[in-house]
Design a protein around this motif. Structure first.
Motif, PDB file in Angstrom:
ATOM      1  N   LEU A 146       0.586 -16.242   4.319  1.00  0.00           N
ATOM      2  CA  LEU A 146      -0.031 -17.082   3.292  1.00  0.00           C
ATOM      3  C   LEU A 146      -1.493 -16.729   3.078  1.00  0.00           C
ATOM      4  CD1 LEU A 146       1.510 -20.561   4.200  1.00  0.00           C
ATOM      5  CD2 LEU A 146       2.386 -18.802   2.643  1.00  0.00           C
ATOM      6  N   LEU A 147      -2.128 -16.164   4.084  1.00  0.00           N
ATOM      7  CA  LEU A 147      -3.537 -15.789   3.970  1.00  0.00           C
ATOM      8  C   LEU A 147      -3.713 -14.448   3.268  1.00  0.00           C
ATOM      9  CD1 LEU A 147      -4.677 -16.753   7.585  1.00  0.00           C
ATOM     10  CD2 LEU A 147      -4.962 -18.109   5.491  1.00  0.00           C
ATOM     11  N   ARG A 148      -2.838 -13.502   3.561  1.00  0.00           N
ATOM     12  CA  ARG A 148      -3.024 -12.143   3.052  1.00  0.00           C
ATOM     13  C   ARG A 148      -2.332 -11.871   1.726  1.00  0.00           C
ATOM     14  NH1 ARG A 148      -2.766 -10.534   8.924  1.00  0.00           N
ATOM     15  NH2 ARG A 148      -4.842  -9.678   9.397  1.00  0.00           N
ATOM     16  N   LEU A 149      -1.160 -12.459   1.507  1.00  0.00           N
ATOM     17  CA  LEU A 149      -0.393 -12.101   0.315  1.00  0.00           C
ATOM     18  C   LEU A 149      -1.156 -12.347  -0.978  1.00  0.00           C
ATOM     19  CD1 LEU A 149       2.247 -10.866  -0.624  1.00  0.00           C
ATOM     20  CD2 LEU A 149       3.224 -13.175  -0.739  1.00  0.00           C
ATOM     21  N   PRO A 150      -1.877 -13.495  -1.149  1.00  0.00           N
ATOM     22  CA  PRO A 150      -2.605 -13.704  -2.407  1.00  0.00           C
ATOM     23  C   PRO A 150      -3.757 -12.731  -2.616  1.00  0.00           C
ATOM     24  CG  PRO A 150      -2.369 -15.765  -1.175  1.00  0.00           C
ATOM     25  CD  PRO A 150      -1.987 -14.663  -0.255  1.00  0.00           C
ATOM     26  N   LYS A 151      -4.143 -12.018  -1.556  1.00  0.00           N
ATOM     27  CA  LYS A 151      -5.202 -11.010  -1.691  1.00  0.00           C
ATOM     28  C   LYS A 151      -4.633  -9.641  -2.035  1.00  0.00           C
ATOM     29  CE  LYS A 151      -8.124 -13.428   1.653  1.00  0.00           C
ATOM     30  NZ  LYS A 151      -8.801 -13.362   2.973  1.00  0.00           N
ATOM     31  N   ARG A 152      -3.313  -9.509  -1.926  1.00  0.00           N
ATOM     32  CA  ARG A 152      -2.683  -8.208  -2.154  1.00  0.00           C
ATOM     33  C   ARG A 152      -1.941  -8.148  -3.492  1.00  0.00           C
ATOM     34  NH1 ARG A 152      -2.259  -6.042   3.289  1.00  0.00           N
ATOM     35  NH2 ARG A 152      -1.108  -4.227   2.505  1.00  0.00           N
ATOM     36  N   ILE A 153      -1.490  -9.303  -3.979  1.00  0.00           N
ATOM     37  CA  ILE A 153      -0.806  -9.361  -5.270  1.00  0.00           C
ATOM     38  C   ILE A 153      -1.351 -10.558  -6.041  1.00  0.00           C
ATOM     39  CG2 ILE A 153       1.281  -8.278  -4.325  1.00  0.00           C
ATOM     40  CD1 ILE A 153       2.636 -10.986  -4.318  1.00  0.00           C
ATOM     41  N   PRO A 154      -1.079 -10.667  -7.353  1.00  0.00           N
ATOM     42  CA  PRO A 154      -1.602 -11.801  -8.116  1.00  0.00           C
ATOM     43  C   PRO A 154      -1.221 -13.144  -7.481  1.00  0.00           C
ATOM     44  CG  PRO A 154      -0.732 -10.147  -9.599  1.00  0.00           C
ATOM     45  CD  PRO A 154      -0.374  -9.700  -8.210  1.00  0.00           C
ATOM     46  N   TYR A 155      -2.155 -14.078  -7.557  1.00  0.00           N
ATOM     47  CA  TYR A 155      -1.989 -15.371  -6.895  1.00  0.00           C
ATOM     48  C   TYR A 155      -0.699 -16.067  -7.307  1.00  0.00           C
ATOM     49  CZ  TYR A 155      -2.743 -20.297  -5.819  1.00  0.00           C
ATOM     50  OH  TYR A 155      -2.584 -21.583  -5.369  1.00  0.00           O
ATOM     51  N   ALA A 175       4.864  -1.874  -8.106  1.00  0.00           N
ATOM     52  CA  ALA A 175       4.199  -2.116  -9.393  1.00  0.00           C
ATOM     53  C   ALA A 175       3.044  -3.102  -9.247  1.00  0.00           C
ATOM     54  CB  ALA A 175       5.212  -2.649 -10.405  1.00  0.00           C
ATOM     55  N   LEU A 176       3.165  -4.043  -8.305  1.00  0.00           N
ATOM     56  CA  LEU A 176       2.113  -5.029  -8.065  1.00  0.00           C
ATOM     57  C   LEU A 176       0.988  -4.489  -7.196  1.00  0.00           C
ATOM     58  CD1 LEU A 176       4.384  -8.148  -7.412  1.00  0.00           C
ATOM     59  CD2 LEU A 176       2.852  -7.836  -9.367  1.00  0.00           C
ATOM     60  N   GLY A 177       1.165  -3.293  -6.646  1.00  0.00           N
ATOM     61  CA  GLY A 177       0.143  -2.696  -5.807  1.00  0.00           C
ATOM     62  C   GLY A 177       0.268  -3.038  -4.340  1.00  0.00           C
ATOM     63  N   LEU A 178       1.312  -3.754  -3.972  1.00  0.00           N
ATOM     64  CA  LEU A 178       1.511  -4.110  -2.566  1.00  0.00           C
ATOM     65  C   LEU A 178       1.940  -2.899  -1.744  1.00  0.00           C
ATOM     66  CD1 LEU A 178       1.786  -6.322  -0.356  1.00  0.00           C
ATOM     67  CD2 LEU A 178       4.143  -6.624  -1.122  1.00  0.00           C
ATOM     68  N   VAL A 179       2.781  -2.071  -2.328  1.00  0.00           N
ATOM     69  CA  VAL A 179       3.281  -0.860  -1.674  1.00  0.00           C
ATOM     70  C   VAL A 179       2.497   0.338  -2.203  1.00  0.00           C
ATOM     71  CG1 VAL A 179       5.266   0.694  -1.505  1.00  0.00           C
ATOM     72  CG2 VAL A 179       5.573  -1.778  -1.230  1.00  0.00           C
ATOM     73  N   ASN A 180       2.034   1.186  -1.294  1.00  0.00           N
ATOM     74  CA  ASN A 180       1.262   2.359  -1.688  1.00  0.00           C
ATOM     75  C   ASN A 180       2.132   3.504  -2.170  1.00  0.00           C
ATOM     76  OD1 ASN A 180      -0.409   0.946   0.641  1.00  0.00           O
ATOM     77  ND2 ASN A 180      -1.845   2.013  -0.690  1.00  0.00           N
ATOM     78  N   ARG A 181       3.225   3.751  -1.444  1.00  0.00           N
ATOM     79  CA  ARG A 181       4.115   4.844  -1.818  1.00  0.00           C
ATOM     80  C   ARG A 181       5.558   4.430  -1.601  1.00  0.00           C
ATOM     81  NH1 ARG A 181       1.083  10.443   0.269  1.00  0.00           N
ATOM     82  NH2 ARG A 181      -0.946   9.925  -0.663  1.00  0.00           N
TER      83      ARG A 181
END
Length: 260
Positions: A146-155, A175-181
Motif C-alpha cells: 500500500l505504501l509503494r504501489l501508488p508511487k509506481r503506478i497512477p494512484y 504499460a503503466l511503468g511498473l515492469v521494466n522489461r
C-alpha cells in the motif's frame, strides 16, 4: 536454512560474474514466505551487499511462480514471516544498498508482490500477473504494497488494485511503468541477468550513489536537495573509479573498476 518438510534450502544463492542470484526455493508451496525464508533472504542480502565482488542482486523464485505471498498455513500456526526492522521476507523494510532486480514468472501476489515492489527494477514474463488480494482474505497489504504501489503506478489504478484485490497482467503492468522489461515465459531470469549485466558494467560507486540519490530524494525538501545530493556525490567525483572512467574513455578501452 532448510525447509523441514523437504530438507532443501528455502533460499538458494549463487554469484555469476559480479551478479548475485537469490532464489526463493519452496516451489511446492509456490514459494510462499515463512519465517525461515525471511531469515534466509535477510542473510543473503546482507552477505551480497557487503561483498566487493557483487555489484547487482537478482531475486527470483524456483518453479513456475515467483511468490504467492505469506504462507497462510504458517500464519494460522502463529508464525510471522517478517523480521524486526527488516519487514516481510526480511526485505521490504530494508532493501539492500546495491541495485536489486526482481525476475518474476507466474503469480506475483500479496506478499510476493510486496517483495517485488521492494526491488528497484522488475523483469517479468509476459504471462505473469501482479496483485494484492489481501482484502479477499480479510487482511491488509501491510508489507509495503500500500505504501509503494501508488508511487509506481497512477494512484487511481493502485487504489482499484488494492481495494478489489484483482490482478494486473504483465502487459498492463509494463504499460503503466511498473515492469521494466517483459520476457518470454521461462526467460524472466535470463532477461533480468542481461539487465543486471548492463548495470554491473558501470562504475560500482557511481551506481550505488545514483540509487541512493534516486531513492532518497523524494523525502528531501527543495532547501535540502542540493546539499544532500552533494554530500553523496562529491566522493564519487574524487574517486579512483572516476579517474579510471575518464582515462578509459580517452584511451578508447574498457574501464577496470576497483570500487574505490
Amino acid at each position: 536454512m532448510t525447509d523441514t518438510n523437504t530438507a532443501e534450502p528455502v533460499v538458494l544463492t549463487e554469484v555469476r560474474d559480479g551478479i548475485a542470484v537469490v532464489t526463493l526455493n519452496r516451489p511446492q508451496a509456490r514459494n510462499a514466505i515463512d519465517y525461515a525464508v525471511a531469515v534466509a533472504v535477510a542473510a543473503a542480502m546482507d552477505e551480497f551487499d557487503a561483498r566487493a565482488d557483487v555489484r547487482v542482486i537478482v531475486l527470483t523464485g524456483a518453479g513456475p511462480t515467483f511468490c504467492a505471498g505469506m504462507d497462510l498455513k504458517a500464519f494460522l500456526q502463529g508464525e510471522v514471516p517478517a523480521l524486526p526492522g527488516r519487514g516481510l521476507a526480511g526485505l521490504t523494510e530494508a532493501p539492500p544498498g546495491k541495485p536489486l532486480i526482481a525476475a518474476v514468472e507466474g503469480h506475483v501476489l500479496a506478499g510476493g508482490f510486496e517483495i517485488a515492489l521492494a526491488c528497484d527494477l522488475i523483469v517479468a514474463a509476459d504471462t505473469a500477473s501482479f496483485g494484492l488480494p489481501e482484502v479477499k482474505r480479510g487482511l491488509v497489504a501491510a508489507g509495503g504494497g500500500l505504501l509503494r504501489l501508488p508511487k509506481r503506478i497512477p494512484y487511481q489504478v493502485a487504489l482499484e488494485t488494492a481495494l478489489t484485490g484483482n490482478p494486473l497482467d504483465a502487459h498492463r503492468a509494463y504499460a503503466l511503468g511498473l515492469v521494466n522489461r517483459l520476457a518470454d515465459p521461462g526467460k524472466a531470469l535470463a532477461t533480468a541477468l542481461e539487465l543486471a549485466q548492463e548495470i554491473a558494467a558501470n562504475g560500482p560507486l557511481a551506481v550505488q550513489v545514483t540509487k541512493q540519490v534516486l531513492s532518497r530524494s523524494a523525502a528531501w525538501s527543495p532547501q535540502q536537495m542540493w546539499e544532500q545530493q552533494s554530500a553523496l556525490t562529491t566522493p564519487v567525483f574524487v574517486s579512483a573509479d572516476a579517474r579510471e572512467g575518464a582515462a578509459a574513455f580517452a584511451e578508447k578501452r574498457a574501464p577496470h573498476w576497483t570500487g574505490r
